[in-house]
Design a protein around this motif. Structure first.
Motif, PDB file in Angstrom:
ATOM      1  N   ALA A 115       0.826  -1.200   0.000  1.00 53.77           N
ATOM      2  CA  ALA A 115       0.000   0.000   0.000  1.00 53.77           C
ATOM      3  C   ALA A 115       0.862   1.251   0.000  1.00 53.77           C
ATOM      4  O   ALA A 115       0.563   2.226  -0.687  1.00 53.77           O
ATOM      5  N   GLN A 116       1.946   1.190   0.777  1.00 46.44           N
ATOM      6  CA  GLN A 116       2.783   2.389   0.844  1.00 46.44           C
ATOM      7  C   GLN A 116       3.548   2.604  -0.442  1.00 46.44           C
ATOM      8  O   GLN A 116       3.986   3.712  -0.741  1.00 46.44           O
ATOM      9  N   LYS A 117       3.698   1.500  -1.160  1.00 43.56           N
ATOM     10  CA  LYS A 117       4.588   1.580  -2.314  1.00 43.56           C
ATOM     11  C   LYS A 117       4.049   2.556  -3.339  1.00 43.56           C
ATOM     12  O   LYS A 117       4.812   3.281  -3.972  1.00 43.56           O
ATOM     13  N   LYS A 118       2.736   2.531  -3.500  1.00 44.94           N
ATOM     14  CA  LYS A 118       2.163   3.395  -4.525  1.00 44.94           C
ATOM     15  C   LYS A 118       2.477   4.846  -4.238  1.00 44.94           C
ATOM     16  O   LYS A 118       2.922   5.595  -5.119  1.00 44.94           O
ATOM     17  N   ALA A 119       2.239   5.239  -2.992  1.00 42.90           N
ATOM     18  CA  ALA A 119       2.516   6.632  -2.646  1.00 42.90           C
ATOM     19  C   ALA A 119       3.990   6.930  -2.839  1.00 42.90           C
ATOM     20  O   ALA A 119       4.382   7.980  -3.364  1.00 42.90           O
ATOM     21  N   ARG A 120       4.823   5.952  -2.429  1.00 46.06           N
ATOM     22  CA  ARG A 120       6.253   6.170  -2.551  1.00 46.06           C
ATOM     23  C   ARG A 120       6.646   6.346  -3.995  1.00 46.06           C
ATOM     24  O   ARG A 120       7.415   7.244  -4.334  1.00 46.06           O
ATOM     25  N   LEU A 121       6.117   5.475  -4.833  1.00 47.72           N
ATOM     26  CA  LEU A 121       6.490   5.534  -6.241  1.00 47.72           C
ATOM     27  C   LEU A 121       6.066   6.853  -6.861  1.00 47.72           C
ATOM     28  O   LEU A 121       6.777   7.418  -7.679  1.00 47.72           O
ATOM     29  N   ALA A 122       4.871   7.314  -6.439  1.00 45.10           N
ATOM     30  CA  ALA A 122       4.411   8.576  -7.007  1.00 45.10           C
ATOM     31  C   ALA A 122       5.370   9.696  -6.653  1.00 45.10           C
ATOM     32  O   ALA A 122       5.750  10.513  -7.496  1.00 45.10           O
ATOM     33  N   ARG A 123       5.812   9.681  -5.375  1.00 45.55           N
ATOM     34  CA  ARG A 123       6.724  10.759  -4.978  1.00 45.55           C
ATOM     35  C   ARG A 123       8.032  10.663  -5.736  1.00 45.55           C
ATOM     36  O   ARG A 123       8.579  11.662  -6.187  1.00 45.55           O
ATOM     37  N   ILE A 124       8.501   9.400  -5.843  1.00 42.85           N
ATOM     38  CA  ILE A 124       9.767   9.232  -6.553  1.00 42.85           C
ATOM     39  C   ILE A 124       9.637   9.693  -7.985  1.00 42.85           C
ATOM     40  O   ILE A 124      10.540  10.311  -8.549  1.00 42.85           O
ATOM     41  N   ARG A 125       8.493   9.382  -8.558  1.00 42.07           N
ATOM     42  CA  ARG A 125       8.297   9.739  -9.951  1.00 42.07           C
ATOM     43  C   ARG A 125       8.376  11.238 -10.140  1.00 42.07           C
ATOM     44  O   ARG A 125       8.960  11.730 -11.094  1.00 42.07           O
ATOM     45  N   ILE A 126       7.790  11.948  -9.186  1.00 38.77           N
ATOM     46  CA  ILE A 126       7.793  13.400  -9.323  1.00 38.77           C
ATOM     47  C   ILE A 126       9.214  13.928  -9.313  1.00 38.77           C
ATOM     48  O   ILE A 126       9.610  14.710 -10.176  1.00 38.77           O
ATOM     49  N   SER A 156       0.333  24.153 -41.078  1.00 40.20           N
ATOM     50  CA  SER A 156      -0.668  23.094 -41.167  1.00 40.20           C
ATOM     51  C   SER A 156      -1.615  23.189 -40.000  1.00 40.20           C
ATOM     52  O   SER A 156      -1.315  23.763 -38.957  1.00 40.20           O
ATOM     53  N   SER A 157      -2.651  22.620 -40.218  1.00 40.86           N
ATOM     54  CA  SER A 157      -3.698  22.842 -39.217  1.00 40.86           C
ATOM     55  C   SER A 157      -3.832  21.711 -38.228  1.00 40.86           C
ATOM     56  O   SER A 157      -4.428  21.868 -37.192  1.00 40.86           O
ATOM     57  N   GLN A 158      -3.326  20.633 -38.642  1.00 41.45           N
ATOM     58  CA  GLN A 158      -3.600  19.538 -37.722  1.00 41.45           C
ATOM     59  C   GLN A 158      -2.469  19.314 -36.760  1.00 41.45           C
ATOM     60  O   GLN A 158      -1.357  19.054 -37.134  1.00 41.45           O
ATOM     61  N   ILE A 159      -2.807  19.438 -35.600  1.00 49.78           N
ATOM     62  CA  ILE A 159      -1.934  18.822 -34.608  1.00 49.78           C
ATOM     63  C   ILE A 159      -2.842  17.966 -33.767  1.00 49.78           C
ATOM     64  O   ILE A 159      -3.666  18.460 -33.030  1.00 49.78           O
ATOM     65  N   THR A 160      -2.677  16.750 -33.994  1.00 54.84           N
ATOM     66  CA  THR A 160      -3.569  15.879 -33.241  1.00 54.84           C
ATOM     67  C   THR A 160      -3.049  15.783 -31.818  1.00 54.84           C
ATOM     68  O   THR A 160      -1.877  15.592 -31.592  1.00 54.84           O
ATOM     69  N   THR A 161      -3.943  15.936 -30.967  1.00 49.63           N
ATOM     70  CA  THR A 161      -3.490  15.790 -29.592  1.00 49.63           C
ATOM     71  C   THR A 161      -3.825  14.395 -29.115  1.00 49.63           C
ATOM     72  O   THR A 161      -4.916  13.910 -29.306  1.00 49.63           O
ATOM     73  N   ALA A 162      -2.884  13.836 -28.593  1.00 48.18           N
ATOM     74  CA  ALA A 162      -3.122  12.510 -28.041  1.00 48.18           C
ATOM     75  C   ALA A 162      -3.657  12.656 -26.645  1.00 48.18           C
ATOM     76  O   ALA A 162      -3.241  13.513 -25.896  1.00 48.18           O
ATOM     77  N   ILE A 163      -4.553  11.829 -26.344  1.00 46.71           N
ATOM     78  CA  ILE A 163      -5.181  11.946 -25.045  1.00 46.71           C
ATOM     79  C   ILE A 163      -4.493  11.006 -24.087  1.00 46.71           C
ATOM     80  O   ILE A 163      -4.453   9.803 -24.279  1.00 46.71           O
ATOM     81  N   ILE A 164      -3.941  11.616 -23.154  1.00 49.97           N
ATOM     82  CA  ILE A 164      -3.257  10.799 -22.179  1.00 49.97           C
ATOM     83  C   ILE A 164      -3.875  11.090 -20.843  1.00 49.97           C
ATOM     84  O   ILE A 164      -3.992  12.229 -20.433  1.00 49.97           O
ATOM     85  N   SER A 165      -4.253  10.075 -20.218  1.00 44.45           N
ATOM     86  CA  SER A 165      -4.955  10.327 -18.976  1.00 44.45           C
ATOM     87  C   SER A 165      -4.078   9.987 -17.807  1.00 44.45           C
ATOM     88  O   SER A 165      -4.335   9.078 -17.037  1.00 44.45           O
ATOM     89  N   ILE A 166      -3.030  10.702 -17.699  1.00 45.94           N
ATOM     90  CA  ILE A 166      -2.183  10.473 -16.538  1.00 45.94           C
ATOM     91  C   ILE A 166      -2.678  11.372 -15.435  1.00 45.94           C
ATOM     92  O   ILE A 166      -2.736  12.575 -15.611  1.00 45.94           O
ATOM     93  N   PRO A 167      -3.001  10.846 -14.362  1.00 46.99           N
ATOM     94  CA  PRO A 167      -3.642  11.669 -13.336  1.00 46.99           C
ATOM     95  C   PRO A 167      -2.675  12.551 -12.568  1.00 46.99           C
ATOM     96  O   PRO A 167      -3.101  13.382 -11.808  1.00 46.99           O
ATOM     97  N   THR A 168      -1.423  12.355 -12.743  1.00 43.42           N
ATOM     98  CA  THR A 168      -0.513  13.161 -11.925  1.00 43.42           C
ATOM     99  C   THR A 168      -0.476  14.586 -12.439  1.00 43.42           C
ATOM    100  O   THR A 168      -0.653  14.821 -13.622  1.00 43.42           O
ATOM    101  N   PRO A 169      -0.223  15.475 -11.573  1.00 41.89           N
ATOM    102  CA  PRO A 169      -0.243  16.868 -12.021  1.00 41.89           C
ATOM    103  C   PRO A 169       0.953  17.131 -12.890  1.00 41.89           C
ATOM    104  O   PRO A 169       2.012  16.562 -12.700  1.00 41.89           O
ATOM    105  N   PRO A 170       0.769  17.941 -13.813  1.00 38.57           N
ATOM    106  CA  PRO A 170       1.854  18.175 -14.754  1.00 38.57           C
ATOM    107  C   PRO A 170       2.971  18.940 -14.068  1.00 38.57           C
ATOM    108  O   PRO A 170       2.746  19.861 -13.305  1.00 38.57           O
TER     109      PRO A 170
END
Lengths: 215, 644
Positions: free
Chosen positions: B420-431, B605-619
């Protein structure tokens, strides 16, 4: 009864030596011994200061308390002869080094013995060897004493020898020895017979110089 | 020969003079010491702390780093000392090993750091002295168990290229990975419960016809129970077959305990089907029904505690064996004694020694049913001794089992907590890591810009960019760049800010890339995660041949989609069928453009397709803008894909 026991313990354990400090009197459990000063040892032995330092460092490393008792001595010596049982010979050696017969070899004893063996004259070396063989220190080597020594030496070789060690080999060796040494055929070898005979033997003379540059 | 004793070799050699008079043969020549060095002091500088020792001390162990010539590699000529950039605290133990011949393990040290130091200095850990060896082994085992726990957690991660079979197996083993698996898990659990309850209720006497005695429900509602049984067995059979199909190693699966339990649970039904009519074996058939109760063991897949209990019993096998053995001994002794004590009394129930066994067991376990009681005085005396000793014998091994269970249980608790703690830890590390990798990308881009700008000979940008790229970084970038050049590819990095920056190698006119969704490890090429974790793109850019022409007029249609596989690329022309990227115009936008306003880009050009990425972490704050280089004449193209 308890006090008596403590008092006897104190007496047996304490070393009465000049180098002892007052604290040693109070410590019942550990025996400590400090050797005489470096200058005195230098005077008494034929080693230089540096050599004494090296010797003492090795000595103290193995025996932090400053004295070697027979068990440790046997232990150390046995490590050089892993295939056989060196404890008997080590026992004889211990007695040869322990000149004041107090059950432990201090650094002074150790260094004096080494001084004779490494830097002594032929006479002194032969004297030392005679002392080693003469187990009861009565001035005569009897056949039984020699047999004990011989068995101890053969024990050091261990069981796996070629040719195989037979029961009577030590005895035969003793016979050869006595034939050579015992001039007047009285069944014992005295110190003079011993030294005489050895000095006439070329092999023995040559081998006495074998370990001169050991240190 | 121990090292310290080597100092006594001169003594042993000298004492050999004692053999000389006895010897008959001439002695061999003694070896001479060629270069007899005086013993000198060596200074070992370990991270600033200076240790000094004699050279001979170190020479005692010539197969270690310090004892061999390997230490010369660390010799510093100017300061005349050996410098090691290692932990000085651990070095103390290591140097003591040379001095005393015994290696000790300090309790306060971390086991892995200690092992690393030992490995560095070439000392095998097995020679740790007896005083510390047990502690060392215990810590090592604990550490290994902990690492194994962590590894097991990682097994949950879904690999992308899992076949259907592997997915199924994973669903079976870890029900919380997908909803289907969870549903399956609960359904099987429900049916196990139903089956067990059915078995129990079957034997309850329910209702009675007035003229007959009470019949158990099983006989009354035979059909209903049979249907229930059939349904449950169907489910179990299907489940077993599915597991068998999905198992990576069928043979190993069939040998595992759980599968044996499954088989034993469903076999009686089939055997019963087969031999209902045969009268002789119907008795055996009834016995087989007993095995249906093993279905309850199927619950151990569902219950962690049950598994722990089973594991504990397995690990305490020796204690249990001892308990059993000592109990048996005591039972036999006391049964014999009781038999002979009670032999005299009339109407004694102690008819034989085996009959006394029952009394002894009941007494030693302090049950005391009272169906057999001693009547003689001697019998009563021995009976009381028996009950007292029973308490002792049973009480002895039980604490061992209990402590084992407690240890394993707590370990499991810890594992769950850590998960359970790992997830929080990983998120912090990721940041923190993304900030680092942002910086890396920034400087990488700068590095590449530097190189690119060399082509354009533009000095202003160069000055601006050549700020603080260290030598190490620039060399690293150069290396990556060489790789890119070699493989006609370029790196794309995804990170939490959902910003992807794709600089193209200068000489390539294609836009080739493949997206990497490794959030944590930017240089790795780990392909996609599941859809909820991020976008993975395979980018293979397909460019038709005509687009080899200079780029300003080229428009390279490509779609970028969240894909889940990476394709392999061909050299040369890449397959970029999946990315829609419009090369930006030739005008240079400022370096400080913000990423989140694509509209301000000067794109034709007009198209820039934006890819939708649903990463919940704040940018995370992105590096300053994105830029592109002038496209003409060097065919440089910088394509920005902003994904928001």
């Amino acid at each position: 009864g308890l006090l008596l026991g403590a008092a006897t313990l104190k007496n047996t354990l304490l070393e009465k030596d000049a180098g002892d400090s007052v604290e040693d009197e109070l410590e019942l459990s550990a025996v400590r011994h400090r050797p005489e000063g470096l200058e005195q040892l230098e005077a008494q032995t034929r080693f230089s200061r540096k050599e004494l330092q090296i010797l003492y460092r090795g000595f103290k490393n193995e025996c932090p308390s400053g004295v070697v008792n027979e068990e440790t001595f046997k232990d150390i010596y046995s490590q050089f002869f892993p295939q056989g049982d060196a404890s008997t010979y080590a026992h004889f050696l211990f007695n040869a080094f322990d000149t004041d017969h107090n059950g432990s070899v201090s650094f002074e004893d150790f260094v004096m013995g080494l001084s004779i063996l490494l830097r002594g004259t032929i006479q002194e070396k032969l004297n030392w060897a005679f002392n080693l063989y003469d187990i009861n220190k009565d001035g005569y080597i009897t056949k039984e004493e020699m047999l004990d020594i011989m068995k101890a030496i053969y024990d050091m070789m261990g069981k796996c020898t070629y040719p195989v060690l037979k029961e009577e080999t030590p005895r035969q060796h003793v016979e050869v020895f006595f034939q050579k040494m015992d001039k007047n055929k009285d069944g014992v070898v005295t110190i003079d017979e011993f030294i005489d005979c050895c000095q006439n033997d070329e092999n023995i003379m040559r081998s006495m110089h074998l370990f001169e540059n050991v240190l | 020969m121990a090292a310290g004793v080597a100092a006594w070799l001169p003594f042993a050699r000298a004492a050999a003079i004692g053999w000389m008079p006895v010897a008959n043969l001439p002695m061999p020549v003694a070896p001479t010491e060629k270069n007899k060095r005086q013993d000198e002091l060596i200074i070992l500088n370990v991270s600033g702390r200076r240790f000094e020792t004699w050279r001979n001390t170190l020479d005692r162990y010539p197969d270690t780093l310090l004892g061999s010539s390997e230490k010369e590699f660390f010799y510093n000529e100017e300061t005349k000392e050996y410098f090691f950039d290692r932990d000085p605290d651990v070095f103390r133990s290591i140097l003591n090993f040379y001095r005393t011949g015994k290696l000790h393990y300090p309790r306060y040290e971390c086991i892995s750091s200690y092992e690393e130091e030992l490995a560095f200095f070439g000392i095998i850990p097995e020679i740790i002295g007896d005083c510390c060896y047990e502690e060392y082994k215990d810590r090592k085992r604990e550490n290994a168990e902990r690492l194994m726990d962590d590894q097991e957690d990682n097994k949950d991660a879904k690999l992308p290229n899992m076949t259907f079979r592997e997915t199924m197996w994973r669903a079976f083993e870890n029900p919380h990975t997908s909803t289907m698996a969870l549903v399956f898990y609960y359904v099987t659990g429900f049916f196990i419960a139903v089956s067990v309850i059915t078995n129990v209720v079957e034997t309850v006497p329910c209702g009675s016809s007035p003229n007959q005695k009470e019949v158990p429900c099983g006989e009354r509602y035979t059909v209903a129970f049979f249907c229930m049984d059939t349904a449950c067995v169907m489910i179990f059979t299907v489940e077993y077959l599915m597991r068998l199909f999905a198992a990576p190693s069928r043979y190993r699966f069939m040998r595992s305990v759980m599968s044996i339990i499954d088989v034993v649970a469903i076999l009686p039904y089939y055997i019963g089907l087969v031999m209902t009519d045969n009268e002789d074996v119907s008795g055996a058939f009834v016995t087989l029904r007993v095995f249906r109760v093993f279905r309850i063991f199927k619950f151990s897949r569902h219950s962690q505690g049950l598994r722990i209990l089973g594991y504990t019993l397995k690990s305490c096998a020796s204690e249990l064996g001892f308990l059993l053995f000592s109990l048996t001994m005591a039972i036999i002794i006391f049964a014999t004694v009781m038999f002979y004590a009670e032999k005299g009394s009339s109407s004694s129930k102690f008819t034989s020694i085996p009959a006394s066994f029952w009394y002894t067991i009941v007494t030693m376990t302090t049950l005391g049913y009272g169906d057999m009681v001693p009547k003689t005085i001697a019998g009563k005396i021995f009976g009381s001794i028996c009950s007292l000793s029973g308490v002792l014998v049973i009480a002895l091994p039980v604490p061992v089992i209990v402590s084992n269970f407690s240890r394993i249980y707590h370990q499991n608790q810890r594992a769950d907590k850590r998960r359970a703690q790992k997830k929080a830890r990983l998120a912090r590390i990721r940041i923190t890591k993304t900030e680092g990798s942002n910086a890396f990308l920034h400087s990488k881009r700068n590095g590449l810009f530097n190189e690119a700008l060399e082509f354009t000979n533009s000095t202003e940008e160069e000055q601006r960019l050549s700020k603080s790229t260290s030598l190490l970084e620039s060399q690293h970038h150069h290396l990556l760049h060489c790789l890119e050049k070699t493989t006609y590819k370029c790196h794309i990095f995804f990170y939490d800010s959902l910003f992807v920056f794709l600089p193209l190698p200068a000489s390539l006119s294609l836009s080739c890339f493949y997206l990497e969704a490794g959030l944590q490890n930017y240089p790795s090429r780990s392909p996609s995660l599941s859809s909820q974790d991020g976008v993975t793109g395979t980018c293979c850019s397909r460019r038709s041949k005509k687009h080899h022409t200079p780029l300003p007029n080229a428009s390279a249609p490509a779609h970028m989609q969240p894909l889940t596989h990476t394709h392999t690329h061909q050299q040369g022309l890449q397959e970029l069928s999946t990315i829609h990227i419009q090369p930006l115009s030739t005008s240079r936008s400022s370096l400080n453009m913000r990423v989140d306003d694509p509209a301000s880009l000067n794109c034709q050009s007009s198209q820039i397709t934006t890819a939708i990425i649903s990463i919940p972490t704040p940018p995370v704050t992105t590096p300053e803008g994105d830029a592109h280089l002038p496209a003409a004449p060097t065919h440089q193209n910088v394509v920005k894909v902003s994904a928001l």
